[in-house]
Design a protein around this motif. Structure first.
Motif, PDB file in Angstrom:
ATOM      1  N   LEU A  49       0.816  -1.205   0.000  1.00 26.92           N
ATOM      2  CA  LEU A  49       0.000   0.000   0.000  1.00 26.92           C
ATOM      3  C   LEU A  49       0.850   1.255   0.000  1.00 26.92           C
ATOM      4  O   LEU A  49       0.487   2.251  -0.590  1.00 26.92           O
ATOM      5  CB  LEU A  49      -0.937   0.011   1.205  1.00 26.92           C
ATOM      6  N   GLU A  50       1.976   1.215   0.673  1.00 27.89           N
ATOM      7  CA  GLU A  50       2.812   2.403   0.749  1.00 27.89           C
ATOM      8  C   GLU A  50       3.329   2.816  -0.621  1.00 27.89           C
ATOM      9  O   GLU A  50       3.566   3.973  -0.880  1.00 27.89           O
ATOM     10  CB  GLU A  50       3.977   2.159   1.709  1.00 27.89           C
ATOM     11  N   ALA A  51       3.490   1.849  -1.522  1.00 24.99           N
ATOM     12  CA  ALA A  51       4.021   2.147  -2.838  1.00 24.99           C
ATOM     13  C   ALA A  51       2.952   2.719  -3.773  1.00 24.99           C
ATOM     14  O   ALA A  51       3.272   3.251  -4.817  1.00 24.99           O
ATOM     15  CB  ALA A  51       4.619   0.887  -3.461  1.00 24.99           C
ATOM     16  N   SER A  52       1.672   2.595  -3.384  1.00 26.58           N
ATOM     17  CA  SER A  52       0.614   3.067  -4.260  1.00 26.58           C
ATOM     18  C   SER A  52       0.454   4.583  -4.151  1.00 26.58           C
ATOM     19  O   SER A  52       0.767   5.184  -3.140  1.00 26.58           O
ATOM     20  CB  SER A  52      -0.711   2.371  -3.931  1.00 26.58           C
ATOM     21  N   THR A  87      -5.045   9.418  -4.339  1.00 26.61           N
ATOM     22  CA  THR A  87      -5.691  10.528  -5.029  1.00 26.61           C
ATOM     23  C   THR A  87      -6.220  11.558  -4.052  1.00 26.61           C
ATOM     24  O   THR A  87      -6.634  12.623  -4.456  1.00 26.61           O
ATOM     25  CB  THR A  87      -6.848  10.030  -5.908  1.00 26.61           C
ATOM     26  N   ARG A  88      -6.209  11.224  -2.770  1.00 30.42           N
ATOM     27  CA  ARG A  88      -6.666  12.147  -1.733  1.00 30.42           C
ATOM     28  C   ARG A  88      -5.464  12.598  -0.927  1.00 30.42           C
ATOM     29  O   ARG A  88      -4.583  11.809  -0.631  1.00 30.42           O
ATOM     30  CB  ARG A  88      -7.662  11.456  -0.804  1.00 30.42           C
ATOM     31  N   PRO A  89      -5.425  13.857  -0.530  1.00 26.19           N
ATOM     32  CA  PRO A  89      -4.322  14.306   0.318  1.00 26.19           C
ATOM     33  C   PRO A  89      -4.435  13.697   1.707  1.00 26.19           C
ATOM     34  O   PRO A  89      -5.514  13.329   2.152  1.00 26.19           O
ATOM     35  CB  PRO A  89      -4.505  15.824   0.366  1.00 26.19           C
ATOM     36  N   GLY A  90      -3.321  13.587   2.396  1.00 29.59           N
ATOM     37  CA  GLY A  90      -3.332  13.092   3.763  1.00 29.59           C
ATOM     38  C   GLY A  90      -2.793  11.688   3.879  1.00 29.59           C
ATOM     39  O   GLY A  90      -2.425  11.058   2.894  1.00 29.59           O
ATOM     40  N   PRO A  91      -2.759  11.194   5.107  1.00 30.93           N
ATOM     41  CA  PRO A  91      -2.169   9.881   5.355  1.00 30.93           C
ATOM     42  C   PRO A  91      -3.044   8.739   4.839  1.00 30.93           C
ATOM     43  O   PRO A  91      -4.259   8.878   4.697  1.00 30.93           O
ATOM     44  CB  PRO A  91      -2.063   9.828   6.878  1.00 30.93           C
ATOM     45  N   VAL A  92      -2.389   7.605   4.547  1.00 27.80           N
ATOM     46  CA  VAL A  92      -3.083   6.384   4.156  1.00 27.80           C
ATOM     47  C   VAL A  92      -2.811   5.351   5.239  1.00 27.80           C
ATOM     48  O   VAL A  92      -1.654   5.070   5.553  1.00 27.80           O
ATOM     49  CB  VAL A  92      -2.610   5.862   2.784  1.00 27.80           C
ATOM     50  N   THR A 143     -10.117  -5.004  -2.954  1.00 24.25           N
ATOM     51  CA  THR A 143      -9.545  -3.784  -2.380  1.00 24.25           C
ATOM     52  C   THR A 143     -10.634  -3.037  -1.640  1.00 24.25           C
ATOM     53  O   THR A 143     -11.692  -2.750  -2.210  1.00 24.25           O
ATOM     54  CB  THR A 143      -8.951  -2.878  -3.476  1.00 24.25           C
ATOM     55  N   ILE A 144     -10.377  -2.732  -0.374  1.00 27.87           N
ATOM     56  CA  ILE A 144     -11.307  -1.912   0.397  1.00 27.87           C
ATOM     57  C   ILE A 144     -10.658  -0.549   0.609  1.00 27.87           C
ATOM     58  O   ILE A 144      -9.478  -0.458   0.924  1.00 27.87           O
ATOM     59  CB  ILE A 144     -11.707  -2.569   1.729  1.00 27.87           C
ATOM     60  N   THR A 145     -11.438   0.493   0.370  1.00 24.51           N
ATOM     61  CA  THR A 145     -10.952   1.855   0.522  1.00 24.51           C
ATOM     62  C   THR A 145     -12.038   2.675   1.198  1.00 24.51           C
ATOM     63  O   THR A 145     -13.215   2.534   0.880  1.00 24.51           O
ATOM     64  CB  THR A 145     -10.619   2.488  -0.848  1.00 24.51           C
ATOM     65  N   GLY A 146     -11.638   3.509   2.118  1.00 22.33           N
ATOM     66  CA  GLY A 146     -12.577   4.407   2.777  1.00 22.33           C
ATOM     67  C   GLY A 146     -11.833   5.627   3.266  1.00 22.33           C
ATOM     68  O   GLY A 146     -10.614   5.609   3.412  1.00 22.33           O
ATOM     69  N   TYR A 147     -12.557   6.692   3.461  1.00 19.11           N
ATOM     70  CA  TYR A 147     -11.916   7.898   3.981  1.00 19.11           C
ATOM     71  C   TYR A 147     -12.854   8.622   4.935  1.00 19.11           C
ATOM     72  O   TYR A 147     -14.069   8.506   4.854  1.00 19.11           O
ATOM     73  CB  TYR A 147     -11.459   8.834   2.858  1.00 19.11           C
ATOM     74  N   VAL A 166      -9.892  16.190  22.685  1.00 20.74           N
ATOM     75  CA  VAL A 166      -9.167  14.931  22.511  1.00 20.74           C
ATOM     76  C   VAL A 166      -9.509  14.362  21.144  1.00 20.74           C
ATOM     77  O   VAL A 166     -10.664  14.401  20.726  1.00 20.74           O
ATOM     78  CB  VAL A 166      -9.553  13.897  23.600  1.00 20.74           C
ATOM     79  N   GLN A 167      -8.504  13.828  20.467  1.00 21.87           N
ATOM     80  CA  GLN A 167      -8.732  13.118  19.212  1.00 21.87           C
ATOM     81  C   GLN A 167      -7.927  11.831  19.281  1.00 21.87           C
ATOM     82  O   GLN A 167      -6.698  11.862  19.324  1.00 21.87           O
ATOM     83  CB  GLN A 167      -8.295  13.944  18.007  1.00 21.87           C
ATOM     84  N   GLU A 168      -8.621  10.679  19.317  1.00 24.62           N
ATOM     85  CA  GLU A 168      -7.937   9.404  19.484  1.00 24.62           C
ATOM     86  C   GLU A 168      -7.608   8.725  18.167  1.00 24.62           C
ATOM     87  O   GLU A 168      -6.898   7.723  18.168  1.00 24.62           O
ATOM     88  CB  GLU A 168      -8.771   8.482  20.367  1.00 24.62           C
ATOM     89  N   TYR A 169      -8.125   9.198  17.075  1.00 29.72           N
ATOM     90  CA  TYR A 169      -7.746   8.641  15.782  1.00 29.72           C
ATOM     91  C   TYR A 169      -7.585   9.772  14.789  1.00 29.72           C
ATOM     92  O   TYR A 169      -8.174  10.840  14.937  1.00 29.72           O
ATOM     93  CB  TYR A 169      -8.775   7.613  15.277  1.00 29.72           C
ATOM     94  N   ARG A 170      -6.743   9.539  13.814  1.00 33.63           N
ATOM     95  CA  ARG A 170      -6.527  10.543  12.773  1.00 33.63           C
ATOM     96  C   ARG A 170      -7.386  10.220  11.572  1.00 33.63           C
ATOM     97  O   ARG A 170      -7.640   9.064  11.263  1.00 33.63           O
ATOM     98  CB  ARG A 170      -5.057  10.542  12.344  1.00 33.63           C
ATOM     99  N   CYS A 171      -7.836  11.244  10.899  1.00 32.21           N
ATOM    100  CA  CYS A 171      -8.603  11.044   9.683  1.00 32.21           C
ATOM    101  C   CYS A 171      -7.656  10.931   8.504  1.00 32.21           C
ATOM    102  O   CYS A 171      -6.538  11.440   8.524  1.00 32.21           O
ATOM    103  CB  CYS A 171      -9.591  12.195   9.472  1.00 32.21           C
ATOM    104  N   GLY A 172      -8.119  10.280   7.495  1.00 34.40           N
ATOM    105  CA  GLY A 172      -7.350  10.071   6.282  1.00 34.40           C
ATOM    106  C   GLY A 172      -7.997   8.973   5.467  1.00 34.40           C
ATOM    107  O   GLY A 172      -9.192   8.696   5.602  1.00 34.40           O
TER     108      GLY A 172
END
Length: 136
Positions: A17-20, A23-28, A66-70, A83-89
């Motif tokens: 996945l890191e090599a892909s 199309t959306r900005p931010g972390p994967v 392939t599952i993808t969500g944002y 508090v934010q316990e998870y990051r969006c991306g």
């Protein structure tokens, strides 16, 4: 899981996945999964916190699921985040399916940030009981 059924679904490594290119900005992120097996199906539960059902896609192409969500990091007007316990991306994970999965019968649902995939087994992969008759 027996050896034959464990070959019904193979997980791709994080490096795939890191090599892909995204199309959306931010972390994967690679969502963690739990995989369960019954006589009739394989169930995959993927944690995708903050992802709404309309932001999830499940694609099947050449035996690769392939599952993808944002999720979007939305601030609510008049509120300050404490508090934010998870990051969006973007969340993405790939699995290679074998012929032991009935690809036409795959079902997907999202509830409270958990994607549930039901992968029914093909008839030939399901256990069968052979009737034994008395010989004459």
């Amino acid at each position: 899981m027996n050896e034959e059924s464990s070959r019904a679904i193979e997980m791709r490594e994080k490096g795939d996945l890191e090599a892909s290119e995204g199309t959306r900005p931010g972390p994967v992120f690679t969502p963690p999964v739990d995989i369960f097996e019954s006589a009739d199906a394989i169930t995959v539960l993927a944690d995708m916190p903050g992802v709404q059902p309309e932001h999830v896609t499940v694609d099947l192409n050449e035996d690769v699921l392939t599952i993808t969500g944002y999720c979007e990091d939305g601030e609510e007007e008049g509120r300050v985040r404490v508090v934010q316990e998870y990051r969006c991306g973007t969340f993405q994970r790939r699995f290679t399916l074998s012929e032991l999965v009935d690809q036409a019968g795959i079902k997907a649902t999202v509830t409270d940030g958990v994607l549930r995939l039901e992968l029914p087994k093909a008839d030939r992969a399901r256990p069968a009981r052979i009737e034994v008759r008395a010989g004459a």
